[in-house]
Design a protein around this motif. Structure first.
Motif, PDB file in Angstrom:
ATOM      1  N   SER B  20     -43.814  27.304 -81.094  1.00 48.00           N
ATOM      2  CA  SER B  20     -43.774  27.076 -79.654  1.00 48.00           C
ATOM      3  C   SER B  20     -44.633  28.115 -78.945  1.00 48.00           C
ATOM      4  O   SER B  20     -44.565  29.297 -79.262  1.00 48.00           O
ATOM      5  N   MET B  21     -45.450  27.666 -78.011  1.00 50.91           N
ATOM      6  CA  MET B  21     -46.276  28.571 -77.221  1.00 50.91           C
ATOM      7  C   MET B  21     -46.285  28.077 -75.780  1.00 50.91           C
ATOM      8  O   MET B  21     -46.018  26.887 -75.528  1.00 50.91           O
ATOM      9  N   ASN B  22     -46.562  28.975 -74.827  1.00 54.07           N
ATOM     10  CA  ASN B  22     -46.504  28.533 -73.441  1.00 54.07           C
ATOM     11  C   ASN B  22     -47.517  29.241 -72.572  1.00 54.07           C
ATOM     12  O   ASN B  22     -48.099  30.265 -72.951  1.00 54.07           O
ATOM     13  N   LEU B  33     -53.787  21.171 -69.739  1.00 55.60           N
ATOM     14  CA  LEU B  33     -54.490  20.710 -70.934  1.00 55.60           C
ATOM     15  C   LEU B  33     -54.236  21.687 -72.071  1.00 55.60           C
ATOM     16  O   LEU B  33     -54.123  22.900 -71.847  1.00 55.60           O
ATOM     17  N   TRP B  34     -54.149  21.167 -73.272  1.00 54.32           N
ATOM     18  CA  TRP B  34     -54.026  21.999 -74.468  1.00 54.32           C
ATOM     19  C   TRP B  34     -55.163  21.664 -75.426  1.00 54.32           C
ATOM     20  O   TRP B  34     -55.395  20.495 -75.743  1.00 54.32           O
ATOM     21  N   TYR B  35     -55.872  22.717 -75.877  1.00 51.56           N
ATOM     22  CA  TYR B  35     -57.000  22.578 -76.777  1.00 51.56           C
ATOM     23  C   TYR B  35     -56.724  23.351 -78.065  1.00 51.56           C
ATOM     24  O   TYR B  35     -55.993  24.338 -78.067  1.00 51.56           O
ATOM     25  N   LYS B  36     -57.367  22.905 -79.158  1.00 55.25           N
ATOM     26  CA  LYS B  36     -57.343  23.651 -80.406  1.00 55.25           C
ATOM     27  C   LYS B  36     -58.767  23.954 -80.837  1.00 55.25           C
ATOM     28  O   LYS B  36     -59.640  23.078 -80.764  1.00 55.25           O
ATOM     29  N   LEU B  61     -47.248  17.192 -82.348  1.00 54.34           N
ATOM     30  CA  LEU B  61     -47.406  18.028 -81.162  1.00 54.34           C
ATOM     31  C   LEU B  61     -46.671  17.416 -79.978  1.00 54.34           C
ATOM     32  O   LEU B  61     -46.728  16.204 -79.761  1.00 54.34           O
ATOM     33  N   THR B  62     -45.998  18.280 -79.222  1.00 51.36           N
ATOM     34  CA  THR B  62     -45.343  17.863 -77.985  1.00 51.36           C
ATOM     35  C   THR B  62     -45.672  18.892 -76.919  1.00 51.36           C
ATOM     36  O   THR B  62     -45.585  20.094 -77.168  1.00 51.36           O
ATOM     37  N   ALA B  63     -46.042  18.420 -75.738  1.00 54.84           N
ATOM     38  CA  ALA B  63     -46.359  19.329 -74.645  1.00 54.84           C
ATOM     39  C   ALA B  63     -45.662  18.845 -73.380  1.00 54.84           C
ATOM     40  O   ALA B  63     -45.422  17.654 -73.204  1.00 54.84           O
ATOM     41  N   SER B  72     -46.603  25.362 -68.606  1.00 56.95           N
ATOM     42  CA  SER B  72     -46.643  24.295 -69.608  1.00 56.95           C
ATOM     43  C   SER B  72     -46.332  24.908 -70.967  1.00 56.95           C
ATOM     44  O   SER B  72     -46.595  26.090 -71.187  1.00 56.95           O
ATOM     45  N   PHE B  73     -45.750  24.106 -71.856  1.00 63.25           N
ATOM     46  CA  PHE B  73     -45.555  24.585 -73.220  1.00 63.25           C
ATOM     47  C   PHE B  73     -46.082  23.570 -74.218  1.00 63.25           C
ATOM     48  O   PHE B  73     -46.234  22.385 -73.917  1.00 63.25           O
ATOM     49  N   LEU B  74     -46.378  24.070 -75.410  1.00 62.21           N
ATOM     50  CA  LEU B  74     -46.814  23.234 -76.533  1.00 62.21           C
ATOM     51  C   LEU B  74     -45.944  23.564 -77.738  1.00 62.21           C
ATOM     52  O   LEU B  74     -45.794  24.736 -78.079  1.00 62.21           O
ATOM     53  N   ASN B  75     -45.360  22.554 -78.347  1.00 69.68           N
ATOM     54  CA  ASN B  75     -44.605  22.719 -79.579  1.00 69.68           C
ATOM     55  C   ASN B  75     -45.307  22.000 -80.714  1.00 69.68           C
ATOM     56  O   ASN B  75     -45.829  20.893 -80.521  1.00 69.68           O
TER      57      ASN B  75
END
Lengths: 112, 111
Positions: B20-22, B33-36, B61-63, B72-75
């Motif tokens: 988990s990150m936020n 937006l979430w990028y890798k 992935l769930t955001a 916002s968070f990304l799991n």
């Protein structure tokens, strides 16, 4: 469909030399951007162009100039390279609510 | 200007663990937006969020777009070795016409 293409992929310059980084996109995006990426500092915006014929400064514009040559191409120029400009440079296009940013694969620049 | 605080800065986890990150901001964004970013490549979009409270999944992935529009968070569930990379959050503001990026979360997955 190439997306965003950057050239060159690698470059080594001596302090004081000049060079131009090239970027082209084939997605018909109006907006294009130049970022630099340094370890632990994320992506910092250098310059951007919201449409053909316009350019604006980002967070870290000093030491750089840009040219939006046409809708497809957006170049970044270093007139007199400095060691502090050693970085990885990314071009991107899009960046609107409907079309998030698409990035090129980067130019790795070392200034000695 | 707008700033994003992304945490944690780095994570070292075992394969199979959840992550988990936020990101938090003092400003409101219209889009999160979430990028890798894989080593040697440019960032690639993972998930885009357009409405406050929105929860979106893309495979493992769930955001979520925070209800206040400032976070916002990304799991990532059941991590695998190919999840290794740098994850960036970004906020887009229609008025500014550009995206602001967090400093990234570097993920290492041990097999």
């Amino acid at each position: 469909n190439a997306g965003v293409t950057q050239t060159p992929k690698f470059q080594v310059l001596k302090t004081g030399q000049s060079m131009t980084l090239q970027c082209a996109q084939d997605m018909n995006h109006n907006s294009m951007y130049w970022y630099r990426q340094d370890p632990g500092m994320g992506l910092r915006l250098i310059y951007y162009s919201a449409s053909e014929g316009t350019t604006d400064k980002g967070e870290v514009p000093n030491g750089y100039n840009v040219s939006r040559l046409n809708k497809r191409e957006f170049s970044l120029r270093l007139e007199s390279a400095a060691p502090s400009q050693t970085s990885v440079y990314f071009c991107a296009s899009g960046g609107t609510a409907d079309s998030p940013l698409h990035f090129g694969n980067g130019t790795r620049l070392t200034v000695t | 200007g707008q700033q994003l605080n992304q945490s944690p800065q780095s994570m070292f986890i075992q394969e199979g663990e959840d992550v988990s990150m936020n990101c938090t901001s003092s400003s409101i964004f219209n889009t999160w937006l979430w990028y890798k970013q894989d080593p040697g490549e440019g960032p690639v979009l993972l998930i885009a969020l357009y409405k406050a409270g929105e929860l979106t999944s893309n495979g493992r992935l769930t955001a979520q777009f925070g209800i206040t529009r400032k976070d916002s968070f990304l799991n990532i569930s059941a991590s695998i070795p190919s999840d290794v990379g740098i994850y960036f959050c970004a906020g887009y503001n229609t008025n500014a016409g550009k995206s602001t990026f967090g400093d990234g979360t570097t993920l290492t997955v041990k097999p």
